[in-house]
Structures are given as structure tokens and as C-alpha cells.
Design an enzyme around this catalytic site. Structure first.
Site, mmCIF file in Angstrom:
data_model
loop_
_atom_site.group_PDB
_atom_site.id
_atom_site.type_symbol
_atom_site.label_atom_id
_atom_site.label_comp_id
_atom_site.label_asym_id
_atom_site.label_seq_id
_atom_site.Cartn_x
_atom_site.Cartn_y
_atom_site.Cartn_z
ATOM 1 N N HIS A 18 53.107 26.210 111.666
ATOM 2 C CA HIS A 18 51.380 25.754 112.438
ATOM 3 C C HIS A 18 51.011 26.080 114.552
ATOM 4 O O HIS A 18 50.429 26.648 114.473
ATOM 5 C CB HIS A 18 51.245 24.938 112.486
ATOM 6 C CG HIS A 18 51.085 24.239 110.620
ATOM 7 N ND1 HIS A 18 49.307 24.280 110.292
ATOM 8 C CD2 HIS A 18 51.932 24.294 109.625
ATOM 9 C CE1 HIS A 18 50.087 24.192 108.853
ATOM 10 N NE2 HIS A 18 50.923 24.423 108.320
ATOM 11 N N ASP A 115 44.072 22.677 114.288
ATOM 12 C CA ASP A 115 44.687 22.851 113.242
ATOM 13 C C ASP A 115 44.001 22.742 112.161
ATOM 14 O O ASP A 115 42.963 21.555 112.027
ATOM 15 C CB ASP A 115 46.262 22.659 113.195
ATOM 16 C CG ASP A 115 47.009 23.238 111.591
ATOM 17 O OD1 ASP A 115 47.437 24.307 112.274
ATOM 18 O OD2 ASP A 115 46.538 23.131 110.791
HETATM 19 BR BR1 BUP Z 1 63.945 30.251 109.642
HETATM 20 C C1 BUP Z 1 63.320 31.115 111.729
HETATM 21 N N1 BUP Z 1 63.304 32.000 113.540
HETATM 22 O O1 BUP Z 1 65.035 31.631 112.452
HETATM 23 P P1 BUP Z 1 56.205 31.263 109.029
HETATM 24 C C2 BUP Z 1 61.564 31.187 111.630
HETATM 25 N N2 BUP Z 1 61.269 31.986 113.113
HETATM 26 O O2 BUP Z 1 61.770 32.961 115.066
HETATM 27 P P2 BUP Z 1 57.232 28.699 107.752
HETATM 28 C C3 BUP Z 1 61.752 32.266 113.652
HETATM 29 O O3 BUP Z 1 59.272 30.789 112.896
HETATM 30 P P3 BUP Z 1 54.079 27.590 106.995
HETATM 31 C C4 BUP Z 1 63.660 31.421 112.413
HETATM 32 O O4 BUP Z 1 59.347 33.879 113.350
HETATM 33 C C5 BUP Z 1 57.217 32.545 111.988
HETATM 34 O O5 BUP Z 1 57.027 32.942 113.419
HETATM 35 C C6 BUP Z 1 59.041 32.945 112.267
HETATM 36 O O6 BUP Z 1 56.552 30.496 109.887
HETATM 37 C C7 BUP Z 1 60.427 32.138 113.146
HETATM 38 O O7 BUP Z 1 56.766 30.088 108.006
HETATM 39 C C8 BUP Z 1 57.840 31.081 112.008
HETATM 40 O O8 BUP Z 1 56.892 32.719 108.448
HETATM 41 C C9 BUP Z 1 57.817 30.787 110.911
HETATM 42 O O9 BUP Z 1 54.844 30.846 108.445
HETATM 43 O O10 BUP Z 1 55.784 27.876 107.887
HETATM 44 O O11 BUP Z 1 58.323 28.347 108.803
HETATM 45 O O12 BUP Z 1 57.901 27.921 106.544
HETATM 46 O O13 BUP Z 1 55.280 26.498 105.658
HETATM 47 O O14 BUP Z 1 53.320 26.538 108.109
HETATM 48 O O15 BUP Z 1 54.112 28.500 106.353
#
Ligand code: BUP
Length: 460
Positions: A18, A115
Site C-alpha cells: 500500500h 487508501d
Molecule cells: Br518481499 C519484497 N523487495 O524483498 P506487492 C518486496 N519488494 O522491493 P505485497 C521489494 O514490495 P499486498 C522485497 O517490489 C513491491 O513493490 C516489491 O508489493 C517490493 O505485494 C512491494 O507485490 C510488494 O503488491 O503487498 O507486499 O504482498 O499484500 O498489499 O499486495
């Protein structure tokens, strides 16, 4: 009176999934000459979130930070153990305290972007201040369709909710099977489901929904949403994506990871990550390890076995097992800490991505043209996986259940990785989507137009 630089406040919710798109949106708004106030909510749940906020504010000193100290939450009154959902609820219950805070900002605000998980408690505040309220929806347009339609679907089940929830038939969209519904929505009275049900009908009360997607990926959902086909009275749904990784997020790609990637052949590495808040069971971790070996591919695998990084203290060998760790070293890199995913996906050695389909990850893969093997674990991820599959950005083995519940065997996993890594078709389509993403964000592309229009609207 025209305001040369509209003042916009951003109110993100908890979790990297988020926070990250909010900060990326902030950089776009700064770029388009807005005054930006970032409201940070305290206490912050994870270390990664506090680090990202610090890096962001250091890179953008012109952004005004307002610290919003939340009221303590009596946990016995919130039906959840998930620290992120509890934080959503804490913000919701503190939201009335935002009024004086927002009213005191100078210059006066032109809009608040919050959000979606906060919408029903923030709308009364912005209404009382006559302040336009926008949502930044941090998932797919398909998920926005599901979200805004959900109260209608739930009402069909009436008192028998959630037992009688069937497949979701949103006008104009392919049916969403019951098995793709976020599992928590099927559990009576849990916090997430309650927030979802209360917020779903409130989307139409906002002035607009900004969403991190683009025409080249989700044309149909965007068209239906904006044509009022999904729900009546939908405010404009404004595609501001792709919201891309920014420089302030950089700096965590360990030297050994970069060095290792530099040594691998082009397109040969599969990157494996299930996002920032997915806990994978020890047994499943072992199967994943065996599968990676079975695939014969090179790999970079991010292992996580705690929901909040502050609690994550165990070493890799304990989590993966010493013997397996040794065999894994031959072909790949296994890491436990936060990695710079943007940089990894953009590295020429990376040719595939095993992803839980958190929406930010999907958009980042699209931006870099990396095909996805979807393995949804919870929440909105099956709905996002469907977008991945139907756009041909990747493949989704629908027989794999939710990661939390069902095991996928190593052999099967390895086989599917080979299939994805070997597919010319997926690679071609992922490259095409990448070109569309770059067009959207390029000079004179849809993003530039969209932000110019928004800023003009706020100036009035
Ligand atoms: Br783990 C990880 N490095 O090691 P999502 C994630 N990320 O940069 P999530 C890193 O966190 P929700 C790591 O690039 C992305 O921007 C990744 O968001 C970054 O999944 C973010 O993909 C992760 O939407 O959140 O964390 O499960 O459940 O809210 O979708």
C-alpha cells in the site's frame, strides 16, 4: 482564482504493497508541480515501511510530512490477528482526528488521496471540510470491479452470507469463481471482511479513483468501470499506472546479488518472491527448494517465513534446512532480507518471475517485460493472477490452491518453472506489454495527459 500549485495530501494504509504506490504517486505529483503532504500513521508496522518513508523524505525534502499518532486499539474489539489489518482498523478508528489536522494545513488543501481500506471513515471527514476525496486503489482494475460490486454480490446471499456466496457475475466481465474470492471474505465476521463490506458501497462517494494500471493491460475492466457498467454512480476511474520503482527505493540490492546476477546468462534466472507479507510454511519452503533444483534453472529466491519483518530473526539454514541450502547453492542464490525487486526484475539475467501476484509485483513485471508464473497466496491475488493469465503476461496453474492451505509438490513446481522459462510465446507477449507500459509513461503518453488533467481539475 487559479492556484498555480495545488496542495494534495496523501494518506496511505499499512504494508509495503500500500505504501509503495502512494510514494510513487507522490513523486509524480511533485513532478507535475503539486505541493504534497504525506500523512504518516504511527506506530509504523514494519521496518521496511519506516525505512522507505525515511528514504523518500530524504529524496523529496519539498514534501511536507505530517505525523498522525493513532489512538491505541483495543484488540479485543477487532476480530483479527493480522498486524496489517489491525493497523487499517486503528487508522479507521482514529480518522475523526484528521479533521483539525487537515484543516490546519497551509496552503489549504485541494484534495485528499486515501487508501481504499480507509474510505468509509475518511469520507465523513473530507465531506465536513468540503474537500475533494480521491482513492488510490493499489490493486488491479479487475479487483476494483470486484471490490465495488461486492456489496451487491453479498446482498444476494442475504442472511446466509458468507456461506451462500457463489461465483461473482460482474456485468460485462468473465465470471469470478467462488474459489478466487479472497478467502477471508468467506469467514464470518473477521475484520478484513467487515472492512470490505462496509467500504465496498462507499467507493461511489469519492470524487475519483486513481489506479495503478494502464490500458495496455486492463482495457476491458477500465472501460466497464468508467462506463458505469460495474456499479451505477462510479466516479471517474483514472489509470495513473504504471507507477514505477523510483530511485529513492534503491540501495538494498546487496553487492553479492548484483555480482551474481551479472555473471548469469541473459534471461536465464527465475526470480522467486511471494511479497512482503506472505508466510510460507516450512514444508512448502522445502518443496519450493526441491522444485527449483528440479527445474534445472538458475534462480534468485527470497525466503520469508514471518509476516512482519521485525519478527524475522531466524537464519536461512534454520528455515530452509542445511542440506537443502547446500544443494541450492549450485544453481542459485537464496536470500532472506529485503531485496531491491525493481532492480532485479530490470536485470538482463532475469527471464521469469514466480510471483504471488501482489499487484505492485505484477506491474513491475509488466514494466520490465518479465513473464510471470502466478502462484496466488491470499487476498486479491487470484483475481490479479487472472489478469496475468488473460493478458498473457504470464501463466497461472489454477489447480494450485491458495498457498496458505494447499501444498504444491516440488516436482510439479519445477516442471511449471521450466514451462514458463521456455515459452517464447510468453516472452513475446511480456515484451509487448512492456512496450505498452513504456508508451503509457513516456512523453505525451496517457500518464502525462492524466496527471495534467488532474492537476488542472485541482487548480479550479
Ligand atoms: Br518481499 C519484497 N523487495 O524483498 P506487492 C518486496 N519488494 O522491493 P505485497 C521489494 O514490495 P499486498 C522485497 O517490489 C513491491 O513493490 C516489491 O508489493 C517490493 O505485494 C512491494 O507485490 C510488494 O503488491 O503487498 O507486499 O504482498 O499484500 O498489499 O499486495
Amino acid at each position: 482564482l487559479l492556484h498555480p500549485h495545488p496542495h494534495v495530501a496523501l494518506l496511505p494504509s499499512a504494508g509495503m504493497g500500500h505504501l509503495t504506490p502512494f510514494l510513487r504517486l507522490a513523486t509524480q505529483l511533485v513532478h507535475h508541480h503539486c505541493n504534497v503532504t504525506l500523512i504518516t500513521t504511527h506506530p509504523i508496522v514494519s521496518l521496511s515501511e519506516s525505512k522507505l518513508i525515511t528514504h523518500f523524505l530524504a529524496a523529496f525534502p519539498q514534501v511536507n510530512q505530517v505525523k498522525f499518532n493513532l489512538l491505541p486499539l483495543d484488540h479485543t474489539t477487532a476480530n483479527s490477528t493480522d498486524p496489517f489489518f489491525l493497523h487499517f482498523e486503528t487508522i479507521r478508528r482514529s480518522a475523526h482526528l484528521l479533521s483539525p489536522l487537515l484543516a490546519s494545513l497551509s496552503p489549504p488543501l485541494h484534495a485528499l488521496v486515501c487508501d481504499v481500506t480507509l474510505i468509509s471513515s475518511v469520507i465523513p471527514v473530507t465531506e465536513s471540510l468540503h474537500l475533494p476525496n480521491y482513492i488510490l486503489f493499489t490493486s488491479s482494475a479487475k479487483m476494483l470491479s470486484f471490490f465495488s460490486y461486492f456489496h451487491i454480490h453479498a446482498s444476494k446471499a442475504g442472511d446466509d452470507y458468507p456461506a451462500m456466496l457463489g461465483d461473482v457475475e460482474i456485468p460485462g466481465l468473465p465470471s469470478i469463481p467462488r474459489s478466487s474470492i479472497p478467502p477471508l471474505l468467506l469467514i464470518p465476521n473477521n475484520l478484513f471482511a467487515n472492512i470490505f463490506k462496509v467500504d465496498s458501497p462507499k467507493v461511489t462517494k469519492s470524487n475519483g479513483v486513481l489506479i495503478n494500471t494502464f490500458e495496455g493491460l486492463e482495457a476491458l475492466s477500465l472501460e466497464l468501470l468508467n462506463g458505469g457498467k460495474v456499479v451505477e454512480g462510479m466516479p471517474p476511474v483514472i489509470a495513473v499506472g504504471p507507477l514505477m520503482p523510483c530511485d529513492f527505493e534503491k540501495g538494498e540490492l546487496g553487492n553479492n546479488q548484483l555480482k551474481w546476477l551479472n555473471e548469469q546468462p541473459v534471461g536465464s534466472v527465475v526470480y522467486v518472491s511471494f511479497g512482503s507479507r506472505t508466510v510460507i510454511s516450512r514444508d512448502q519452503i522445502r518443496e519450493i527448494g526441491h522444485g527449483l533444483i528440479r527445474s534445472g534453472c538458475r534462480f534468485l529466491w527470497v525466503v520469508k517465513d514471518k509476516k512482519v519483518d521485525k519478527e524475522d530473526e531466524e537464519g536461512l539454514e534454520e528455515v530452509v534446512g542445511r542440506e537443502l541450502m547446500e544443494s541450492l547453492k549450485a544453481k542459485g542464490l537464496v536470500v532472506k532480507n529485503w531485496v531491491d525487486q525493481g532492480e532485479i526484475l530490470g536485470h538482463k539475467a532475469v527471464g521469469g518471475f514466480v510471483s504471488h501476484c501482489g499487484w505492485n509485483s505484477v506491474i513491475e513485471a509488466a514494466w520490465h517485460g518479465v513473464p510471470i508464473l502466478a502462484w496466488p497466496q491470499h487476498g486479491d491475488q487470484k483475481i490479479n493472477a487472472e489478469v496475468v493469465e488473460s493478458s498473457r503476461l504470464g501463466m497461472w496453474v489454477t489447480s494450485w490452491g491458495w498457498g496458505e492451505k494447499d501444498m504444491v509438490k516440488g516436482d510439479e513446481f519445477g516442471e511449471r518453472i521450466r514451462e514458463m522459462m521456455g515459452s517464447e510465446l510468453l516472452r513475446g507477449q511480456a515484451t509487448h506489454i512492456k512496450e505498452e507500459a513504456r508508451k503509457a509513461l513516456g512523453d505525451g503518453g496517457s500518464c502525462e495527459m492524466t496527471f495534467k488533467r488532474l492537476v488542472a481539475e485541482w487548480k479550479m
